[in-house]
Scaffold this motif. Structure first.
Motif, PDB file in Angstrom:
ATOM      1  N   VAL A 135      -4.776 -29.598  26.041  1.00 61.67           N
ATOM      2  CA  VAL A 135      -4.324 -28.937  24.800  1.00 61.67           C
ATOM      3  C   VAL A 135      -3.478 -29.897  23.964  1.00 61.67           C
ATOM      4  CG1 VAL A 135      -2.863 -27.105  23.876  1.00 61.67           C
ATOM      5  CG2 VAL A 135      -4.458 -26.607  25.730  1.00 61.67           C
ATOM      6  N   ILE A 136      -2.533 -30.589  24.601  1.00 62.17           N
ATOM      7  CA  ILE A 136      -1.676 -31.517  23.852  1.00 62.17           C
ATOM      8  C   ILE A 136      -2.511 -32.662  23.284  1.00 62.17           C
ATOM      9  CG2 ILE A 136       0.245 -33.141  24.030  1.00 62.17           C
ATOM     10  CD1 ILE A 136       1.453 -31.315  26.145  1.00 62.17           C
ATOM     11  N   GLY A 137      -3.388 -33.228  24.109  1.00 66.60           N
ATOM     12  CA  GLY A 137      -4.243 -34.303  23.611  1.00 66.60           C
ATOM     13  C   GLY A 137      -5.140 -33.846  22.486  1.00 66.60           C
ATOM     14  N   GLY A 138      -5.702 -32.637  22.617  1.00 69.37           N
ATOM     15  CA  GLY A 138      -6.539 -32.106  21.557  1.00 69.37           C
ATOM     16  C   GLY A 138      -5.761 -31.904  20.263  1.00 69.37           C
ATOM     17  N   TYR A 139      -4.528 -31.400  20.389  1.00 69.79           N
ATOM     18  CA  TYR A 139      -3.702 -31.200  19.195  1.00 69.79           C
ATOM     19  C   TYR A 139      -3.454 -32.524  18.471  1.00 69.79           C
ATOM     20  CZ  TYR A 139       0.391 -30.348  16.306  1.00 69.79           C
ATOM     21  OH  TYR A 139       1.274 -30.295  15.252  1.00 69.79           O
ATOM     22  N   LEU A 140      -3.177 -33.579  19.233  1.00 69.55           N
ATOM     23  CA  LEU A 140      -2.917 -34.880  18.617  1.00 69.55           C
ATOM     24  C   LEU A 140      -4.152 -35.438  17.918  1.00 69.55           C
ATOM     25  CD1 LEU A 140      -0.717 -36.598  21.366  1.00 69.55           C
ATOM     26  CD2 LEU A 140       0.036 -35.513  19.246  1.00 69.55           C
ATOM     27  N   LEU A 141      -5.332 -35.010  18.350  1.00 70.27           N
ATOM     28  CA  LEU A 141      -6.572 -35.482  17.733  1.00 70.27           C
ATOM     29  C   LEU A 141      -6.966 -34.671  16.500  1.00 70.27           C
ATOM     30  CD1 LEU A 141      -8.749 -36.164  20.904  1.00 70.27           C
ATOM     31  CD2 LEU A 141      -7.712 -37.871  19.404  1.00 70.27           C
ATOM     32  N   LEU A 142      -6.338 -33.523  16.283  1.00 68.62           N
ATOM     33  CA  LEU A 142      -6.711 -32.654  15.167  1.00 68.62           C
ATOM     34  C   LEU A 142      -6.356 -33.265  13.822  1.00 68.62           C
ATOM     35  CD1 LEU A 142      -5.540 -29.128  16.430  1.00 68.62           C
ATOM     36  CD2 LEU A 142      -7.885 -29.975  16.313  1.00 68.62           C
ATOM     37  N   ASP A 143      -7.082 -32.847  12.797  1.00 58.98           N
ATOM     38  CA  ASP A 143      -6.666 -33.082  11.414  1.00 58.98           C
ATOM     39  C   ASP A 143      -5.644 -32.002  11.087  1.00 58.98           C
ATOM     40  OD1 ASP A 143      -6.332 -33.418   8.724  1.00 58.98           O
ATOM     41  OD2 ASP A 143      -8.336 -32.748   8.156  1.00 58.98           O
TER      42      ASP A 143
END
Length: 410
Positions: free
Chosen positions: A358-366
């Motif tokens: 979840v944290i990694g995905g959030y950092l990858l978001l626009d």
């Protein structure tokens, strides 16, 4: 509300309005009337002065006053707004009674300062608090209230501090709206999205704050040519010029993400100015995009918004698949982890891996839309947000390694 309640409310509004004596008409137009009034008690004594606004119901304006009135009644502290005493509907019009704010408008204060140094000193004293005042509207009200009419005559400066007045055309931010339903504002200070090029959000007030900073420093109204030229040659110190240029970018995503972020940038430049001679003052790292200079924003922020949405959907799907895979991995472990203690498998599959995903995905978001919708996220720069996120991921990974070393047989 039934008919009897509506009649009682209407009669109560008539009775309250009759208790005010009009001392002066401050502004009168087709949309609203603003008066200075005094409240008369039954014994003939008067209290005041107060400001009373009557906004035409057919205009659809003034809703921000109702939001602020409800918030103040809930106990929300809005130190940089007038205290609203009454807010009710009468004959379809909105009637608002508020405290009288003493002091001078920002326009008058700047007009009294003769010379660049006097105006710059005023900006140092007033501008950070002005940003705090706008932050109150954005951060303490949910959804955020966008002022949309920040200009020198709507900012009161007194010994007690800075107060924002005239929320007549202010509006609340609406999720999913493509543009404002009504287009108002003062051309010199309003961003392009305020005139039909998109929905206004917190960065729209950031644009106006940048123009107000230009006015404070130069003593004159900003012109389109000033912004197009990056405010060069307008008598603005180089460090502040770069701050104003970024705050007033035509693309909302290229501006500071919040009034608080703009305030911090202003204070950083002024802190540097105190340590350096004016001739030695280095500009901040940001410069407005130029054809001869590469755009250093993250690649997602340079993409159209629809590309960012598509990317976010893809990232979200990957994170969901990883989390679903964790459930499958726990129920049907592969041979390499089948010998793990049950508690270690549960922590790994239901806490460590999902949390890191979840944290990694959030950092990858626009995160452009997220930062506009939630001003608190915009207090950190994108780079600082990523740095902190990576540190959290590293911390979780270290905890996982420690748990593995404890749980696995040697």
């Amino acid at each position: 509300m039934n008919t009897e309640d509506e009649l009682a409310s209407y009669l109560a509004a008539l009775e309250r309005d009759a208790c005010y004596r009009v001392d002066a008409v401050l502004k009168q137009g087709p949309l609203e009337t603003t008066e200075r009034v005094f409240f008369r008690g039954e014994n003939g004594a008067e209290l005041g002065p107060f400001v009373r606004k009557r906004i035409g119901g057919e205009t659809g304006l003034g809703g921000a006053y109702e939001e602020v009135f409800a918030a103040q009644r809930r106990g929300v502290c809005l130190a940089h707004l007038p205290r609203l005493l009454e807010c009710h509907r009468r004959d379809g019009d909105l009637v608002v009674v508020m405290e009288w704010v003493p002091g001078q408008t920002l326009a008058a204060c700047v007009g009294e300062r003769k010379g660049p140094s006097a105006r710059l000193e005023l900006a140092r004293r007033v501008f950070p608090e002005l940003c705090d005042a706008v932050s109150e509207l954005h951060e303490r009200l949910d959804p955020p209230v966008i002022h949309r009419d920040l200009k020198p005559s709507n900012v009161m400066v007194s010994p007690g501090g800075v107060t924002l007045i005239d929320l007549g055309i202010a509006r609340t931010w609406r999720e999913g709206a493509e543009q404002d339903t009504a287009h108002f504002g003062t051309r010199s200070y309003a961003p392009p999205e305020q005139f039909g090029f998109g929905q206004t959000d917190v960065t729209s007030d950031v644009y106006a704050l940048g123009m107000l900073l230009f006015f404070c420093v130069t003593g004159r109204e900003p012109r389109a040519a000033d912004r197009e030229g990056g405010f060069a040659g307008a008598g603005v110190p180089e460090g502040l010029r770069a701050v104003i240029a970024r705050a007033t970018q035509l693309d909302p995503a290229a501006r500071y993400g919040s009034a608080r972020e703009l305030r911090d940038a202003f204070l950083a430049v002024e802190s540097q100015a105190e340590k350096s001679a004016p001739s030695e003052l280095e500009p901040p790292t940001f410069e407005p995009p130029r054809s001869s200079r590469p755009d250093r924003r993250p690649w997602l922020e340079r993409m159209p918004s629809w590309v960012g949405v598509a990317w976010n959907v893809a990232v979200t799907c990957v994170v969901v698949l990883l989390c679903v895979g964790c459930v499958g991995g726990f129920l049907n472990p592969v041979p390499s982890v089948a010998g793990y203690p049950l508690w270690l498998m549960a922590v790994s599959y239901f806490v460590i891996i999902p949390l890191m995903s979840v944290i990694g995905g959030y950092l990858l978001l626009d995160r452009r839309r997220l930062r506009r919708r939630f001003p608190a996220l915009a207090r950190l720069t994108v780079r600082e947000e990523k740095r902190r996120g990576l540190l959290v991921l590293l911390g979780i990974f270290v905890v996982w390694v420690v748990l593995l070393s404890v749980g696995l047989p040697s």
